[in-house]
Design an enzyme around this catalytic site. Structure first.
Site, PDB file in Angstrom:
ATOM      1  N   GLU A   1     -20.079  -9.826  11.318  1.00  0.00           N
ATOM      2  CA  GLU A   1     -20.868  -8.608  11.193  1.00  0.00           C
ATOM      3  C   GLU A   1     -22.336  -8.912  11.475  1.00  0.00           C
ATOM      4  O   GLU A   1     -23.090  -8.033  11.867  1.00  0.00           O
ATOM      5  CB  GLU A   1     -20.700  -8.036   9.773  1.00  0.00           C
ATOM      6  CG  GLU A   1     -21.362  -6.697   9.553  1.00  0.00           C
ATOM      7  CD  GLU A   1     -20.979  -6.059   8.232  1.00  0.00           C
ATOM      8  OE1 GLU A   1     -21.862  -5.460   7.597  1.00  0.00           O
ATOM      9  OE2 GLU A   1     -19.809  -6.154   7.833  1.00  0.00           O
TER      10      GLU A   1
ATOM     11  N   ARG B   1     -19.344   0.005  11.631  1.00  0.00           N
ATOM     12  CA  ARG B   1     -20.296  -1.076  11.913  1.00  0.00           C
ATOM     13  C   ARG B   1     -20.569  -1.261  13.413  1.00  0.00           C
ATOM     14  O   ARG B   1     -20.791  -2.364  13.889  1.00  0.00           O
ATOM     15  CB  ARG B   1     -19.802  -2.406  11.309  1.00  0.00           C
ATOM     16  CG  ARG B   1     -19.578  -2.377   9.816  1.00  0.00           C
ATOM     17  CD  ARG B   1     -20.847  -2.090   9.038  1.00  0.00           C
ATOM     18  NE  ARG B   1     -20.566  -2.078   7.607  1.00  0.00           N
ATOM     19  CZ  ARG B   1     -20.210  -0.998   6.906  1.00  0.00           C
ATOM     20  NH1 ARG B   1     -20.129   0.181   7.522  1.00  0.00           N
ATOM     21  NH2 ARG B   1     -19.971  -1.068   5.620  1.00  0.00           N
TER      22      ARG B   1
ATOM     23  N   SER C   1     -23.067  -9.265   4.076  1.00  0.00           N
ATOM     24  CA  SER C   1     -21.665  -9.417   4.471  1.00  0.00           C
ATOM     25  C   SER C   1     -21.594 -10.084   5.841  1.00  0.00           C
ATOM     26  O   SER C   1     -22.143  -9.573   6.813  1.00  0.00           O
ATOM     27  CB  SER C   1     -20.962  -8.062   4.517  1.00  0.00           C
ATOM     28  OG  SER C   1     -20.872  -7.512   3.224  1.00  0.00           O
TER      29      SER C   1
END
Length: 283
Positions: free
Chosen positions: A274, A157, A204
């Protein structure tokens, strides 16, 4: 390019929260990027807004969108060049039509190709960089360059694109033949059954800590269903924050802080968002 002054940003975020931006610019040709970045300051490149939380106060920000750069083309056997503004699921459809495989596990992610490349988006054990051969960028020196995959730093990520504030113009993917339609159907059904897709959300919310899952920690800490104002930790998937239609930017910040402080206190784990959070300078 198309320029809007004093542009309302609420509908440019999947969370359906956002104030009035100084301006909003649609890029229609990649060479317009230099003109925009030379002329304006405090620029934020926005994709589909699927992971971007935007302050609901006045924003001294120039938002730039590449949504009009959305071409996808096969440039050689197994090589597909995709412009950054293309909706990612249109790439999945292209792969299906041309019998290409490699990114089926990401099916259903509601972002642009550029947005997923920017953060090395992924799901179910796969990442978008698994299939990237090269990317075309507008760099911090306001020049357009092409970089091979091994010239770009990336991890879970994260990519160096974020730190260097490069703009992704396009990505060239290297695919094999053999699209797995059944896998896509299964993945999409799994998303629908486990994710609160019926309410505004940003996917998320927290990155998974090493060796664990944010959703498990949040659930075991008893935070499912926790509500502050119009923002709530989803009952369906605890790593999703949802908006009941009345949430403010402050409501969402407060619920993020509550989750992080609770997990830190109970497990001594510092969760990291995130999602991207854009705050007014006065906050």
């Amino acid at each position: 390019m198309i320029i809007f002054e004093n542009h309302v940003m609420k509908n440019h975020s999947n969370m359906k929260v956002g104030g009035v931006a100084k301006r909003f610019i649609y890029i229609e040709d990649k060479n317009e990027l230099k003109e925009v970045f030379d002329k304006y300051e405090n620029i934020f490149l926005i994709g589909n807004g699927t992971n971007t939380l935007i302050d609901d106060e006045e924003l001294d920000i120039t938002f730039v969108s590449l949504k009009k750069l959305d071409k996808v083309e096969e440039v050689a056997e197994g090589l597909v060049r995709v412009e950054a503004g293309l909706d990612f699921n249109k790439l999945i459809s292209f792969m299906n039509l041309n019998n290409y495989t490699g990114l089926e596990n990401l099916a259903g992610i509601p972002g642009s190709v550029g947005g997923l490349v920017y953060m090395n988006g992924g799901a179910y054990g796969s990442e978008i960089f698994d299939c990237i051969k090269e990317i075309e960028i507008f760099d911090d020196n306001h020049e357009i360059r092409t970089l091979k995959r091994d010239e770009v730093g990336f991890s879970y990520r994260h990519t160096e694109i974020q730190a260097k504030k490069w703009v992704i113009i396009s990505a060239t993917f290297e695919f094999k033949r053999g699209f797995d339609l059944q896998k896509v159907i299964e993945i999409q059904a799994l998303r629908e059954s486990k994710q609160p897709l019926d309410k505004p959300n940003l996917g998320s919310t927290f990155k998974n800590p090493s060796g664990d899952f944010s959703a498990r920690l949040i659930s075991e800490a008893g935070l499912k269903g926790t509500k502050i104002g119009g923002a709530q930790v989803s009952e369906k998937h605890p790593n999703f924050i949802v908006n009941d239609g009345t949430a403010t930017f402050k409501d969402i910040l407060n619920i993020l802080a509550t989750v992080k402080s609770t997990i830190k206190e109970k497990y001594n784990i510092q969760l990291e968002e995130e999602i991207i959070i854009l705050k007014n300078k006065s906050r």
